[in-house]
Design a protein around this motif. Structure first.
Motif, mmCIF file in Angstrom:
data_model
loop_
_atom_site.group_PDB
_atom_site.id
_atom_site.type_symbol
_atom_site.label_atom_id
_atom_site.label_comp_id
_atom_site.label_asym_id
_atom_site.label_seq_id
_atom_site.Cartn_x
_atom_site.Cartn_y
_atom_site.Cartn_z
ATOM 1 N N GLN A 157 -40.211 -40.307 -66.757
ATOM 2 C CA GLN A 157 -41.670 -40.932 -67.176
ATOM 3 C C GLN A 157 -41.780 -40.980 -68.490
ATOM 4 O OE1 GLN A 157 -43.705 -37.447 -65.518
ATOM 5 N NE2 GLN A 157 -43.550 -38.121 -63.204
ATOM 6 N N LYS A 158 -41.205 -40.075 -69.368
ATOM 7 C CA LYS A 158 -41.465 -40.380 -70.859
ATOM 8 C C LYS A 158 -40.571 -41.622 -71.244
ATOM 9 C CE LYS A 158 -41.499 -35.585 -72.179
ATOM 10 N NZ LYS A 158 -40.678 -34.558 -73.114
ATOM 11 N N ALA A 159 -39.469 -42.003 -70.736
ATOM 12 C CA ALA A 159 -38.794 -43.368 -70.814
ATOM 13 C C ALA A 159 -39.651 -44.406 -70.365
ATOM 14 C CB ALA A 159 -37.501 -43.254 -70.313
ATOM 15 N N LEU A 160 -40.226 -44.224 -69.141
ATOM 16 C CA LEU A 160 -41.359 -45.534 -68.739
ATOM 17 C C LEU A 160 -42.268 -45.647 -69.581
ATOM 18 C CD1 LEU A 160 -41.739 -47.371 -66.448
ATOM 19 C CD2 LEU A 160 -42.904 -45.418 -65.332
ATOM 20 N N ALA A 161 -43.041 -44.745 -70.153
ATOM 21 C CA ALA A 161 -44.121 -44.529 -70.915
ATOM 22 C C ALA A 161 -43.628 -45.209 -72.236
ATOM 23 C CB ALA A 161 -44.875 -43.121 -71.340
ATOM 24 N N LEU A 162 -42.437 -44.755 -72.803
ATOM 25 C CA LEU A 162 -41.986 -45.293 -73.939
ATOM 26 C C LEU A 162 -41.696 -46.840 -73.750
ATOM 27 C CD1 LEU A 162 -39.614 -42.647 -75.489
ATOM 28 C CD2 LEU A 162 -41.722 -43.375 -76.405
ATOM 29 N N SER A 163 -41.208 -47.281 -72.563
ATOM 30 C CA SER A 163 -41.069 -48.758 -72.272
ATOM 31 C C SER A 163 -42.288 -49.410 -72.274
ATOM 32 C CB SER A 163 -40.224 -48.632 -70.988
ATOM 33 O OG SER A 163 -40.025 -49.997 -70.538
ATOM 34 N N LEU B 124 -33.451 -28.964 -62.860
ATOM 35 C CA LEU B 124 -33.038 -30.379 -63.498
ATOM 36 C C LEU B 124 -33.406 -31.513 -63.035
ATOM 37 C CD1 LEU B 124 -29.116 -28.943 -63.180
ATOM 38 C CD2 LEU B 124 -30.632 -29.049 -65.145
ATOM 39 N N LEU B 125 -33.758 -31.609 -61.604
ATOM 40 C CA LEU B 125 -34.590 -32.916 -61.304
ATOM 41 C C LEU B 125 -35.961 -33.057 -61.978
ATOM 42 C CD1 LEU B 125 -33.574 -32.697 -57.273
ATOM 43 C CD2 LEU B 125 -32.718 -34.450 -59.153
ATOM 44 N N LYS B 126 -36.638 -31.877 -61.966
ATOM 45 C CA LYS B 126 -38.100 -32.067 -62.511
ATOM 46 C C LYS B 126 -37.912 -32.504 -64.087
ATOM 47 C CE LYS B 126 -40.085 -28.629 -59.883
ATOM 48 N NZ LYS B 126 -40.926 -27.183 -59.893
ATOM 49 N N GLU B 127 -36.697 -31.836 -64.818
ATOM 50 C CA GLU B 127 -36.591 -32.325 -65.987
ATOM 51 C C GLU B 127 -36.031 -33.677 -66.224
ATOM 52 O OE1 GLU B 127 -33.540 -29.562 -67.780
ATOM 53 O OE2 GLU B 127 -35.108 -27.929 -67.912
ATOM 54 N N SER B 128 -35.156 -34.165 -65.430
ATOM 55 C CA SER B 128 -34.792 -35.716 -65.326
ATOM 56 C C SER B 128 -35.869 -36.505 -64.952
ATOM 57 C CB SER B 128 -33.595 -35.684 -63.990
ATOM 58 O OG SER B 128 -33.434 -37.011 -63.910
ATOM 59 N N LEU B 129 -36.904 -35.975 -63.912
ATOM 60 C CA LEU B 129 -38.001 -36.920 -63.601
ATOM 61 C C LEU B 129 -38.754 -36.896 -64.944
ATOM 62 C CD1 LEU B 129 -39.769 -38.466 -61.603
ATOM 63 C CD2 LEU B 129 -40.773 -36.048 -60.913
ATOM 64 N N ALA B 130 -39.265 -35.847 -65.510
ATOM 65 C CA ALA B 130 -39.994 -35.729 -66.896
ATOM 66 C C ALA B 130 -39.262 -36.747 -67.832
ATOM 67 C CB ALA B 130 -40.230 -34.289 -67.340
ATOM 68 N N LEU B 131 -38.387 -36.639 -67.942
ATOM 69 C CA LEU B 131 -37.175 -37.943 -68.971
ATOM 70 C C LEU B 131 -37.794 -38.981 -68.578
ATOM 71 C CD1 LEU B 131 -34.048 -35.663 -69.870
ATOM 72 C CD2 LEU B 131 -36.190 -36.092 -71.511
#
Length: 580
Positions: free
Chosen positions: A22-28, A13-20
């Motif tokens: 990172q995706k949010a940061l990239a989108l930002s 769950l932590l890895k998935e949260s971290l990936a999300l």
């Protein structure tokens, strides 16, 4: 085991949260980039809109000025904005004002004198003449001298005065009757030139009208005030007629000036004649000034003015080369080819010959005439001339040099819409005047190093890239005329500005404002004759009054202006015989 499974699930769950995340940061970050691009596009669009608004405002002002002119209303007053006084702490002219760290210089706060202007003088002003020697001495006794005083001589007190009074002379002309019944009458003195007024009065009228700018009605009123009996028609005849000797000497000025000069300066201005718009063209340099009024300002007209002393027209290979540069149709080039080497005795003969071949189109005939006159001038030995002007293309014949002051106006006329554009415009103008100073140094000391400095500085200026479209177009315009502006590097005797012809053409501008246009052909020619003679005398510091009285009295003590030009050509930089 259950604990280990829960821990692995938690890590997943932590890895998935971290990936999300990172995706949010990239989108930002991507959104930020898009926002920055949008802001940049909006800023560019805003600058473009401001430039369009500025251009529309200029068009509106031009249309309002045209409406005022058509309605014969007074023009809009040109009120200059207030400028800040210069700061003593600023650097030398042409340097930006000192600013604090992180602050930007406001171009509107920079005084105008911060941009280095040309300071090369043209002609020195006339000096005050020396006092005339006293014709008589009158001793004035002192009053109220105490008894016992000792006489200590006299103290001179000079007084200059002017005697103005009308005089009249009666000539008794002998008459004889011949045996065949004819009457032979003696002729009046030649210095009267067919008028009933003496040569001194004729010189005074011409000096007041052409030399001092007095209008004909005011001059007539003053002559009546002192008791002279003269009608308005007689005064007009004295001004416009009987000036053949002035015409011949004016023609001599042009012949000698073109023959003895390495370059000429030229300019034109409006001059109405018989209610129609015309143009006055001046051809001059430091040794002579010559005016002519015509109905056109085309290149053919300018070439015909240079060709005025001559009569013959020669068709040579230079004429065909000139037409090829104009991309003249091959059809007409084949018609003109057989006439190479033919000399026409007059312009009318040339025009009649072309009419036989069907060359009657206005544009094509004008271009052919330009080529013929151009080739004829070269045959008469004037191919060495360099024409110096404000950039008007009708003067672009032979070698052509342009004025730096007029070239700088391309940058001056740019209307910046923000501080960045205003700062870029100021720096470009300052840079241009720095190149101007380098060229002045080259003229003072011609060398390869100084020439290379000016040439590289100009090349760097026209290659500058700015964020102002209008300023970039102005720099491109300077690049187009690079050869004309830097021609001084090939001939250091050439001037850098056209101030001389600009100041001399004001003679016609002032006359136009005072007396309007001319009505008769004699009046138009007389205005050109006397203006040419007056300004040529002024260039040598000679008295126009002495010139008029000498020529009208027939004393022949005043030197011929042609001889003065020939002597000056050996001294002045514009002379063909001088060495620079």
């Amino acid at each position: 085991m259950d604990y280990l499974a829960q821990l692995q699930q938690h890590n997943t769950l932590l890895k998935e949260s971290l990936a999300l995340s990172q995706k949010a940061l990239a989108l930002s970050q991507k959104e930020n980039v898009l926002q920055k691009e949008l802001i940049a596009r909006l800023q560019a669009q805003g600058v473009q809109q401001q430039e369009q608004i500025t251009q529309l405002q200029e068009k509106v002002e031009a249309l309002e000025a045209e409406i005022r002119r058509l309605k014969k209303l007074p023009p809009k007053p040109d009120i200059k904005p207030n400028t800040k006084p210069p700061d003593d702490s600023d650097g030398p002219p042409g340097t930006p004002p000192a600013t604090g760290q992180g602050d930007e210089a406001d171009p509107d706060d920079v005084p105008k004198h911060k941009v280095s202007k040309p300071d090369e003088s043209t002609r020195n002003q006339r000096k005050q003449p020396t006092k005339p020697p006293p014709e008589k001495s009158i001793r004035v006794p002192a009053c109220g001298v105490p008894p016992g005083s000792t006489w200590n001589g006299t103290t001179p007190f000079y007084v200059q005065d002017l005697v103005i009074k009308p005089t009249s002379v009666e000539y008794l002309l002998d008459q004889w009757i011949t045996p065949d019944g004819k009457t032979v009458t003696a002729k009046p003195p030649a210095n009267l030139h067919g008028h009933h007024y003496g040569p001194t009065l004729q010189a005074y009228i011409l000096h007041q009208y052409f030399g001092c700018g007095v209008t004909q009605p005011q001059l007539l009123e003053w002559l009546w005030d002192i008791g002279l009996s003269i009608s308005p028609g007689e005064l007009s005849n004295l001004i416009t007629k009987g000036n053949e000797q002035f015409q011949s000497e004016k023609d001599e000025i042009l012949v000698a000036g073109l023959r003895c000069s390495s370059y000429i300066q030229t300019d034109d201005t409006g001059a109405r004649h018989q209610g129609q718009n015309g143009y006055c063209t001046i051809i001059c340099n430091e040794s002579f000034a010559w005016y002519a009024t015509t109905g056109s300002k085309s290149r053919e007209n300018f070439l015909s003015l240079l060709h005025r002393p001559f009569r013959t027209y020669a068709m040579t290979g230079n004429a065909l080369d000139y037409l090829r540069t104009l991309k003249y149709p091959q059809k007409w080039l084949r018609v003109l080819q057989p006439y190479v080497g033919v000399t026409f005795l007059s312009y009318e003969a040339w025009k009649a010959c072309m009419k036989e071949h069907g060359l009657t189109g206005k544009k094509r005939l004008q271009q052919a005439s330009e080529a013929l006159i151009y080739a004829s001038l070269i045959e008469h030995g004037l191919g060495h001339l360099t024409t110096f002007s404000d950039g008007a293309q009708q003067f672009n014949v032979f070698k052509h040099a342009q004025c730096w002051v007029h070239a700088e106006r391309l940058l001056y006329k740019v209307h910046p819409v923000n501080e960045q554009q205003a700062s870029a415009q100021k720096w470009c103008r300052t840079w241009l005047w720095a190149i101007y100073d380098d060229l002045k140094a080259f003229k003072a000391e011609p060398s390869k190093e100084n020439a290379m400095k000016g040439r590289l500085g100009f090349l760097a200026l026209i290659q500058t890239r700015t964020n102002c479209r209008a300023l970039q177009q102005a720099l491109s315009g300077l690049a187009v005329i690079e050869k004309e502006l830097l021609l001084v590097l090939e001939d250091p005797s050439l001037p850098l500005h056209n101030n001389l012809s600009e100041s001399l053409i004001r003679e016609y501008v002032k006359r136009r404002k005072i007396s309007g246009g001319t009505r008769s052909e004699a009046g138009r020619q007389s205005r050109g004759h006397l203006a040419s003679l007056k300004k040529t005398c002024r260039l040598y510091g000679l008295s126009f009054w002495d010139y008029l009285t000498d020529r009208l009295n027939g004393a022949a003590l005043f030197p011929r202006l042609e001889s003065l030009i020939e002597k000056a050509s050996q001294i002045l930089s514009c002379g063909l015989c001088s060495s620079f």
